[in-house]
Design a protein around this motif. Structure first.
Motif, mmCIF file in Angstrom:
data_model
loop_
_atom_site.group_PDB
_atom_site.id
_atom_site.type_symbol
_atom_site.label_atom_id
_atom_site.label_comp_id
_atom_site.label_asym_id
_atom_site.label_seq_id
_atom_site.Cartn_x
_atom_site.Cartn_y
_atom_site.Cartn_z
ATOM 1 N N ASN A 143 2.909 1.219 -7.206
ATOM 2 C CA ASN A 143 2.772 1.393 -8.654
ATOM 3 C C ASN A 143 1.967 0.266 -9.290
ATOM 4 O OD1 ASN A 143 4.415 3.864 -9.581
ATOM 5 N ND2 ASN A 143 5.762 2.869 -8.106
ATOM 6 N N ALA A 144 2.139 -0.944 -8.799
ATOM 7 C CA ALA A 144 1.330 -2.044 -9.315
ATOM 8 C C ALA A 144 -0.142 -1.819 -8.986
ATOM 9 C CB ALA A 144 1.804 -3.366 -8.722
ATOM 10 N N GLY A 145 -0.410 -1.277 -7.799
ATOM 11 C CA GLY A 145 -1.791 -0.968 -7.433
ATOM 12 C C GLY A 145 -2.386 0.113 -8.306
ATOM 13 N N PHE A 146 -1.585 1.104 -8.640
ATOM 14 C CA PHE A 146 -2.027 2.181 -9.522
ATOM 15 C C PHE A 146 -2.457 1.617 -10.878
ATOM 16 C CE2 PHE A 146 -1.256 5.415 -12.709
ATOM 17 C CZ PHE A 146 -1.713 6.589 -12.125
ATOM 18 N N VAL A 147 -1.611 0.763 -11.449
ATOM 19 C CA VAL A 147 -1.919 0.169 -12.750
ATOM 20 C C VAL A 147 -3.155 -0.726 -12.651
ATOM 21 C CG1 VAL A 147 -1.063 -1.377 -14.548
ATOM 22 C CG2 VAL A 147 0.473 0.315 -13.540
ATOM 23 N N ALA A 148 -3.220 -1.547 -11.602
ATOM 24 C CA ALA A 148 -4.343 -2.471 -11.453
ATOM 25 C C ALA A 148 -5.668 -1.729 -11.321
ATOM 26 C CB ALA A 148 -4.115 -3.369 -10.238
ATOM 27 N N LEU A 149 -5.656 -0.591 -10.651
ATOM 28 C CA LEU A 149 -6.900 0.166 -10.478
ATOM 29 C C LEU A 149 -7.372 0.755 -11.802
ATOM 30 C CD1 LEU A 149 -9.083 1.480 -8.697
ATOM 31 C CD2 LEU A 149 -7.505 3.403 -8.366
ATOM 32 N N TYR A 150 -6.508 1.485 -12.473
ATOM 33 C CA TYR A 150 -6.956 2.244 -13.639
ATOM 34 C C TYR A 150 -7.071 1.399 -14.895
ATOM 35 C CZ TYR A 150 -6.419 6.269 -10.676
ATOM 36 O OH TYR A 150 -6.555 7.160 -9.645
ATOM 37 N N ARG A 151 -6.284 0.346 -14.987
ATOM 38 C CA ARG A 151 -6.398 -0.501 -16.174
ATOM 39 C C ARG A 151 -7.491 -1.556 -16.011
ATOM 40 N NH1 ARG A 151 -1.064 -2.763 -18.642
ATOM 41 N NH2 ARG A 151 -1.305 -0.889 -19.875
ATOM 42 N N ASP A 152 -7.565 -2.184 -14.820
ATOM 43 C CA ASP A 152 -8.443 -3.340 -14.647
ATOM 44 C C ASP A 152 -9.616 -3.094 -13.703
ATOM 45 O OD1 ASP A 152 -6.669 -4.843 -16.270
ATOM 46 O OD2 ASP A 152 -5.377 -5.167 -14.538
ATOM 47 N N GLY A 153 -9.644 -1.933 -13.028
ATOM 48 C CA GLY A 153 -10.722 -1.675 -12.084
ATOM 49 C C GLY A 153 -10.670 -2.583 -10.865
ATOM 50 N N GLU A 154 -9.484 -2.985 -10.462
ATOM 51 C CA GLU A 154 -9.344 -3.887 -9.321
ATOM 52 C C GLU A 154 -9.405 -3.075 -8.031
ATOM 53 O OE1 GLU A 154 -5.638 -6.009 -7.411
ATOM 54 O OE2 GLU A 154 -6.180 -7.023 -9.292
ATOM 55 N N VAL A 155 -10.438 -3.299 -7.211
ATOM 56 C CA VAL A 155 -10.574 -2.539 -5.971
ATOM 57 C C VAL A 155 -10.459 -3.417 -4.719
ATOM 58 C CG1 VAL A 155 -11.919 -0.680 -7.021
ATOM 59 C CG2 VAL A 155 -13.111 -2.662 -6.072
ATOM 60 N N ALA A 156 -11.016 -4.620 -4.723
ATOM 61 C CA ALA A 156 -11.060 -5.442 -3.515
ATOM 62 C C ALA A 156 -9.655 -5.859 -3.071
ATOM 63 C CB ALA A 156 -11.945 -6.659 -3.740
ATOM 64 N N ALA A 157 -8.982 -6.642 -3.910
ATOM 65 C CA ALA A 157 -7.637 -7.102 -3.555
ATOM 66 C C ALA A 157 -6.666 -5.929 -3.456
ATOM 67 C CB ALA A 157 -7.145 -8.115 -4.593
ATOM 68 N N ASN A 158 -6.857 -4.954 -4.297
ATOM 69 C CA ASN A 158 -5.997 -3.771 -4.298
ATOM 70 C C ASN A 158 -6.086 -3.043 -2.958
ATOM 71 O OD1 ASN A 158 -4.107 -2.290 -5.646
ATOM 72 N ND2 ASN A 158 -5.510 -1.376 -7.124
ATOM 73 N N HIS A 159 -7.305 -2.885 -2.460
ATOM 74 C CA HIS A 159 -7.485 -2.197 -1.179
ATOM 75 C C HIS A 159 -6.801 -2.970 -0.055
ATOM 76 C CE1 HIS A 159 -9.506 -0.538 2.377
ATOM 77 N NE2 HIS A 159 -9.681 0.554 1.647
ATOM 78 N N ARG A 160 -6.895 -4.271 -0.085
ATOM 79 C CA ARG A 160 -6.233 -5.085 0.944
ATOM 80 C C ARG A 160 -4.716 -4.883 0.906
ATOM 81 N NH1 ARG A 160 -10.038 -8.989 -0.722
ATOM 82 N NH2 ARG A 160 -8.466 -10.031 -2.019
ATOM 83 N N ARG A 161 -4.142 -4.916 -0.292
ATOM 84 C CA ARG A 161 -2.682 -4.791 -0.415
ATOM 85 C C ARG A 161 -2.196 -3.422 0.054
ATOM 86 N NH1 ARG A 161 -3.535 -7.554 -5.388
ATOM 87 N NH2 ARG A 161 -3.519 -5.565 -6.497
ATOM 88 N N ILE A 162 -2.854 -2.355 -0.433
ATOM 89 C CA ILE A 162 -2.380 -1.012 -0.098
ATOM 90 C C ILE A 162 -2.657 -0.695 1.368
ATOM 91 C CG2 ILE A 162 -2.517 1.424 -0.716
ATOM 92 C CD1 ILE A 162 -1.268 -0.419 -2.841
ATOM 93 N N SER A 163 -3.794 -1.163 1.897
ATOM 94 C CA SER A 163 -4.074 -0.960 3.321
ATOM 95 C C SER A 163 -2.999 -1.631 4.181
ATOM 96 C CB SER A 163 -5.441 -1.525 3.682
ATOM 97 O OG SER A 163 -6.467 -0.834 3.018
ATOM 98 N N ALA A 164 -2.647 -2.855 3.821
ATOM 99 C CA ALA A 164 -1.625 -3.563 4.580
ATOM 100 C C ALA A 164 -0.281 -2.847 4.503
ATOM 101 C CB ALA A 164 -1.498 -4.994 4.060
ATOM 102 N N LEU A 165 0.027 -2.310 3.328
ATOM 103 C CA LEU A 165 1.283 -1.584 3.157
ATOM 104 C C LEU A 165 1.312 -0.349 4.051
ATOM 105 C CD1 LEU A 165 3.960 -1.165 1.602
ATOM 106 C CD2 LEU A 165 2.643 0.114 -0.096
#
Length: 889
Positions: free
Chosen positions: A429-451
């Motif tokens: 859910n934090a990744g969802f918010v970070a993507l659509y609100r802030d356009g965060e892709v690099a760190a977000n991809h690392r976190r969700i991939s690791a998960l």
């Protein structure tokens, strides 16, 4: 009229005028507690001769029950709706019953209600009266507002009363308002004297001062043993104390009856659905004598005299008394999951898995009926009552997911943070918010991939994580990140859901994995299982990338209408992008502009910065097509400035595509080539780049016009060899055009003829017009002037209809070169003076200035001066163009 209210002549007059106002048939009556809103509504109902009057009252106890208020309002009308459209009837029934597979939302349900009201009012005009509108549940209030704004010209009137001091879902609904003020001093004194004559001057003045023009206070305070004039206590609280003093005189059993009725929303004096379970008070004669209850004129049942009485009953009870009453009501409503859950939750203090499960079941029911906000509340409460940490985490995750889908990013983020210590749901859910609100892709991809790589046992959470990973990868448009995403998908194989698997193939390596995807999309949508709005969204995006969106246009737009206001708003934002892209593709450019602006408003309202810049990208591309180059470049700069620092490749590629389209529009082919070749190198298609295939024609045309014929041919052949024509009709059309543009002289004619006759051309008019323009120019160079004029005329007409001004002008220039005057040419010729026209016609025959002067008795210098004025008027620069410009043979 029932009887004239003291001091309310003007308000009654304005209310009654509503009955004859077809142009503005809805009115919101706003006023503080006790100012007489209910009495005024009674006066309106009494004055509605010839109208069928249906009444509804909001109840605070039902504020969290989706569509409870709408149910009150509509159920008396349903027996007379035999001719209601079946789809509209299904939408209404789904809202009331939670029919599986049906999820009606504000717009679809509002249209259904509008149909019902119009049908019912055909026999007799209809007046809908809603009291205590501030307590209506949010979905009911939204549907009511949606419908009321669209009743102009019908035989339906709507009057709604709300408390001024209580926030309401009807605030800002755009309805005409009547603000109710306190009574003036003479009217207040008159009303007090009518209630209680013979008061001492001191007590009379004290009551007038305390009541401050409030009619309810002027009626109730004289009956109180004391006026409660001590302390800075708000008038509603004073009145609650008055009622509380009367309650203390009742027996405990009678107080319990009133409490259960108040907590159940009973005693409001409005009609209820036949067979509906509702608490009925018994043995309450003392409360009637104390002025707390009064018989309902329609049914004779006791009802609360005023909402403040209901509030006073609840306030006077102890916490233990309230919990016991809620427990009794939970038993009463054991066959209604939502009502039972509400009362169980209120009756429970300590963690209880049974109550938590009941709330979870109620949330599922509410979600099915469009009550997303209610579902979030119940899932959050279910998490609080969960004994096991895993259950708490799961329910908070579900609440965050529903909140995110409903566009409530702040709520979703808070819920995700609450669940942070309890498992992977918080990361998702934090990744969802970070993507659509802030356009965060690099760190977000690392976190969700690791998960995902660490393994997620819960199937639902794993599917959400994979879906989020796809969305991040789509917006990153980065081959390295996509490669890791693909590897993780391969790891889970058949355990990936069908919609998610389709999205993986269409959003990523389209050229390598996109074959057969349109058929898979159609299969999922035609299946027996209902498709959730977020699945429709993913399938629509997949269809768009393949140029097959038109096959699902009806479903796409129906889903947007259904979910737009209180449903899966996140999905709606994406679906609106697809609607806009479909409108651009089909040539409905004015509608596309409107959709883009609507999308910007919606994304701004909910804080979705990524989607806002996506809409700007689409609007920029549309402006480039139209030749509005200043706006195109302004939007291009905004999109690039936001997307590039965040490594949002989706946006930076769109910025490149805007640059290429703008340069092509003004004929700057070198710049166009630089932009298009930056997206993908000629002769191949960059993996994981959606723009690589979409800009096929841009790159080929720019390369041809800059003398890069080998690169252009290699790119066209690469499209053919990669199987692009088999992926979708649009790509087949682009490939056919690219092969024709780059063909040799011997084969170009046949390839052009096949391209302009391609069956996909009708669905993509801008691309077809571009191919026609290129074909017409080739025919002109081949001296096939008749065929050239035909192709160029069709191209110019298509560009004009689309509003592609610069492209239309290019087609007209080619037409002039092919020997046919355009409408602009004829207007320019008509603007010539008689002597200018005569000189120009002679010059077009090849005569020199001296020869023309000899014929017209003018000096050669004078002839030259006239031709100097003629050339710019006709838009030409040489004598060789005169024949074509004048349209002479």
């Amino acid at each position: 009229m029932r009887g004239q209210l003291v001091g309310r002549d003007e308000e009654v007059s304005r209310l009654v005028a509503l009955l004859g106002d077809a142009a503005s048939p809805a009115l919101l009556l706003r006023g503080e507690t006790g100012l007489g809103k209910t009495a005024l509504l009674d006066e309106l109902a009494a004055a509605a001769d010839g109208f069928r009057v249906v009444r509804c009252a909001g109840a605070e106890a039902e504020r969290d029950l989706a569509f409870a208020g709408l149910h009150q309002l509509l159920f008396p009308l349903l027996p007379g709706a035999a001719g209601l459209d079946p789809g509209h009837r299904a939408a209404i029934e789904a809202a009331f019953t939670g029919t599986a597979g049906a999820t009606p939302q504000v717009m679809a349900l509002g249209i259904a209600v509008l149909d019902l009201l119009t049908l019912v009012s055909a026999g007799a005009p209809l007046l809908l009266v809603v009291d205590d509108g501030q307590w209506l549940d949010v979905p009911s209030a939204q549907v009511l507002a949606f419908t009321a704004r669209r009743l102009g010209g019908t035989a339906v009137r709507v009057a709604v009363a709300v408390r001024a001091e209580v926030p309401s879902a009807l605030d800002g609904a755009g309805l005409r308002e009547l603000l109710l003020e306190p009574l003036d001093e003479p009217s207040a004194a008159r009303l007090l004297d009518l209630q209680r004559a013979g008061l001492s001057p001191y007590r009379r003045n004290l009551i007038l001062r305390t009541a401050a023009g409030n009619p309810l206070a002027l009626i109730e305070l004289p009956r109180a043993e004391e006026v409660l004039d001590t302390g800075a206590i708000a008038l509603p609280r004073r009145l609650e104390r008055v009622y509380g003093a009367r309650l203390r005189g009742l027996a405990a059993g009678e107080r319990g009856e009133l409490l259960r009725a108040a907590l159940d929303g009973a005693g409001a004096g409005v009609a209820r659905r036949a067979g509906a379970v509702r608490y009925r008070m018994g043995g309450v004669g003392g409360a009637v004598e104390a002025g707390l209850l009064a018989p309902d004129p329609a049914t004779g049942e006791p009802v609360f005299r005023h909402p403040l009485v209901r509030s006073a009953v609840v306030q006077a009870a102890t916490p233990n008394e309230r919990r016991a009453a809620h427990a009794d009501l939970a038993m009463l409503h054991r066959d209604s999951p939502e009502r039972r859950a509400v009362h169980l939750a209120a009756a429970t203090v300590d963690p209880d898995d049974g109550v938590a499960a009941a709330l979870e079941e109620a949330a599922v029911s509410a979600t099915r009926r469009g009550g997303a906000a209610t579902a979030v509340t119940w899932l959050t409460r279910a998490a609080e009552l969960s004994r096991r940490s895993a259950d708490r985490s799961r329910r908070l995750a579900d609440a965050a997911f529903v909140a995110g889908q409903a566009g409530l990013l702040d709520v979703a983020q808070d819920l995700a943070e609450d669940a942070a210590a309890d498992g992977p749901a918080a990361v998702i859910n934090a990744g969802f918010v970070a993507l659509y609100r802030d356009g965060e892709v690099a760190a977000n991809h690392r976190r969700i991939s690791a998960l995902v790589e660490s393994g997620i046992d819960d199937d639902q959470l794993r599917e959400r994580a994979l879906t989020l990973l796809l969305a991040i990868s789509r917006f990153a448009a980065d081959p390295v990140r996509w490669a890791r995403t693909d590897a993780l998908f391969d790891r889970y194989g058949d355990r990936v859901g069908p919609s998610t698997a389709i999205a993986r193939d269409a959003w990523g390596d389209l050229v390598g994995r996109g074959h057969g995807v349109p058929e898979r999309i159609a299969e999922v949508l035609a299946g027996p299982a209902p498709v959730a709005p977020w699945d429709v969204m993913r399938l629509a995006v997949s269809a768009f990338y393949l140029g097959a969106l038109g096959d699902h246009r009806a479903l796409l737009r129906r889903t947007v209408e259904r979910e737009a206001e209180s449903g899966a708003v996140t999905s709606v934002m994406t679906l609106l992008q697809m609607v806009m892209q479909d409108q651009i593709g089909t040539g409905a450019w004015a509608e596309a502009e409107q959709t883009g602006r609507r999308g910007l408003d919606l994304t701004g309202e909910h804080g979705y910065a990524l989607f806002a810049h996506s809409f700007r990208a689409f609007l920029g591309l549309l402006a480039a097509y139209r030749g509005d180059l200043d706006r195109a470049r302004e939007l291009q700069a905004a999109v690039d400035a936001w997307g590039r620092p965040r490594s949002v490749g989706f946006l930076t590629e769109y910025a490149e595509a805007i640059g290429a389209a703008a340069a092509l529009s003004e004929g700057d082919y070198e710049t166009a080539y630089a932009y298009a070749a930056g997206i993908t190198a000629p002769g191949g298609f960059a993996r994981y780049s959606q723009q690589a295939v979409r800009t096929l024609l841009d790159l080929v045309e720019a390369a041809v016009h800059t003398g890069r014929h080998e690169a252009a041919r290699a790119h066209a052949e690469a499209a053919r060899d990669a199987g692009l024509p088999a992926l979708s009709p649009r790509l087949a059309l682009l490939t056919a055009g690219a092969l024709a543009i780059t063909a040799g002289q011997d084969e170009a004619g046949a390839l052009y003829a096949a391209a302009v006759a391609h069956p996909a051309g009708a669905a993509f008019p801008f691309e077809l017009a571009r191919i026609r323009l290129a074909y017409g120019a080739w025919l002109r160079r081949a001296r096939e002037l008749t065929l050239a004029r035909q192709a160029l005329t069709e191209a110019a007409g298509a560009f004009d209809r689309l509003g592609a001004a610069t492209w239309a002008e290019r087609a007209r220039t080619e037409l002039r070169a092919a020997g046919r005057p355009t409408r602009a040419d004829r207007d320019a010729v008509a603007a010539l003076t008689a002597q200018e026209r005569q000189i120009a016609e002679l010059a077009a025959t090849g005569l020199s200035n001296r020869e023309i002067g000899a014929r017209l008795f003018l000096s050669p210098r004078t002839v030259g001066a006239h031709l100097y004025k003629v050339f710019p008027k006709l838009g030409i620069t040489s004598r060789a163009s005169l024949r074509d410009a004048l349209g002479t043979d």
